[in-house]
Design a protein around this motif. Structure first.
Motif, PDB file in Angstrom:
ATOM      1  N   GLY A  57      54.723  50.892  95.871  1.00 27.69           N
ATOM      2  CA  GLY A  57      53.291  51.019  95.168  1.00 27.69           C
ATOM      3  C   GLY A  57      52.467  51.004  95.706  1.00 27.69           C
ATOM      4  N   LYS A  58      50.909  50.921  96.173  1.00 28.59           N
ATOM      5  CA  LYS A  58      49.999  50.663  96.003  1.00 28.59           C
ATOM      6  C   LYS A  58      48.852  49.483  95.683  1.00 28.59           C
ATOM      7  N   ILE A  59      48.407  48.719  96.664  1.00 31.67           N
ATOM      8  CA  ILE A  59      47.124  47.612  96.473  1.00 31.67           C
ATOM      9  C   ILE A  59      46.226  48.172  95.962  1.00 31.67           C
ATOM     10  N   ILE A  60      45.879  47.799  94.887  1.00 34.67           N
ATOM     11  CA  ILE A  60      44.390  48.591  94.834  1.00 34.67           C
ATOM     12  C   ILE A  60      43.678  48.006  94.577  1.00 34.67           C
ATOM     13  N   GLU A  61      43.303  46.710  94.604  1.00 35.51           N
ATOM     14  CA  GLU A  61      42.316  45.746  94.455  1.00 35.51           C
ATOM     15  C   GLU A  61      42.360  44.582  94.716  1.00 35.51           C
ATOM     16  N   VAL A  62      41.424  43.462  95.725  1.00 32.49           N
ATOM     17  CA  VAL A  62      42.219  42.154  96.062  1.00 32.49           C
ATOM     18  C   VAL A  62      40.347  41.969  96.184  1.00 32.49           C
ATOM     19  N   ARG A  63      40.621  40.926  95.308  1.00 34.99           N
ATOM     20  CA  ARG A  63      39.173  39.361  95.238  1.00 34.99           C
ATOM     21  C   ARG A  63      39.531  38.092  95.078  1.00 34.99           C
ATOM     22  N   GLU A  64      38.621  37.896  95.529  1.00 37.31           N
ATOM     23  CA  GLU A  64      38.833  35.973  95.420  1.00 37.31           C
ATOM     24  C   GLU A  64      38.768  36.127  93.339  1.00 37.31           C
ATOM     25  N   ALA A  65      39.113  35.257  93.533  1.00 41.73           N
ATOM     26  CA  ALA A  65      39.731  34.601  91.866  1.00 41.73           C
ATOM     27  C   ALA A  65      37.960  33.363  91.525  1.00 41.73           C
ATOM     28  N   SER A  66      38.343  33.407  90.620  1.00 36.23           N
ATOM     29  CA  SER A  66      37.100  33.071  89.754  1.00 36.23           C
ATOM     30  C   SER A  66      37.861  31.691  89.574  1.00 36.23           C
ATOM     31  N   LYS A  67      37.508  30.198  89.312  1.00 37.91           N
ATOM     32  CA  LYS A  67      37.109  28.471  89.173  1.00 37.91           C
ATOM     33  C   LYS A  67      37.582  29.144  88.540  1.00 37.91           C
ATOM     34  N   GLU A  68      38.168  29.491  87.381  1.00 38.28           N
ATOM     35  CA  GLU A  68      38.204  29.550  85.510  1.00 38.28           C
ATOM     36  C   GLU A  68      39.926  30.174  85.716  1.00 38.28           C
TER      37      GLU A  68
END
Length: 175
Positions: free
Chosen positions: A148-159
């Motif tokens: 597959g392919k990685i389409i997004e990486v971002r910081e997770a929110s505290k919630e």
């Protein structure tokens, strides 16, 4: 941004499985496709997939392709005979939301454990008054082939971290 603990990861992939029986490996066959229309989002460290899956994605970046095989032992293991259980058919009545068609051999029954968590059991055999059910994971005994392919990486929110799942467009709750 690279994949690491407490980051939200979005993937597209095809999952194929293969089995080794009598030292003959079956050709991998496709069991799941998550494309751009239905990508898979999870918080790294909390995917619910085998540990090896996350280990092999660790450090990869947005836009990167991936391809790997997870062995039976590092995936869902071998079938556990203790998870083959005979239960009275009367427990699967219409009043409890089960239809006659759901009790056929090969069907998967949607069930809940004593803590309210969803689970499923495969109907292995109709024994008349009873059913032989298999509570093993459906992919037990298989090698998992991910591409597959990685389409997004971002910081997770505290919630998201506190709740253990992704929120928003690709998560459990619309914001």
């Amino acid at each position: 941004m690279n994949i690491q603990e407490n980051r939200v990861v979005g993937l597209t992939y095809e999952l194929k499985v293969s089995k080794n029986e009598d030292d003959i490996e079956s050709a991998p066959f496709s069991v799941e496709i998550r494309d751009e229309e239905d990508p898979f989002y999870f918080i790294f460290g909390q995917s619910g997939l085998p540990e090896k899956f996350e280990e092999l994605l660790s450090g990869k970046e947005d836009g990167e392709d991936f391809s790997f095989v997870i062995s039976v032992e590092e995936a869902y293991g071998e079938p556990d005979e203790e998870l083959l259980i005979t239960l009275p058919k009367e427990q699967f009545s219409g009043e409890r939301g089960f239809s006659h068609d759901m009790l056929k051999e090969g069907e998967f029954l949607p069930l809940m454990d004593e803590n309210g968590y969803s689970m499923q059991a495969k109907v292995m055999k109709d024994l008349g008054e009873n059913l032989l059910l298999d509570f093993n994971h459906p992919l037990v005994g298989f090698e998992l082939h991910f591409e597959g392919k990685i389409i997004e990486v971002r910081e997770a929110s505290k919630e998201e971290i506190a709740h253990g799942h992704v929120h928003g467009e690709h998560g459990e709750h619309e914001e």
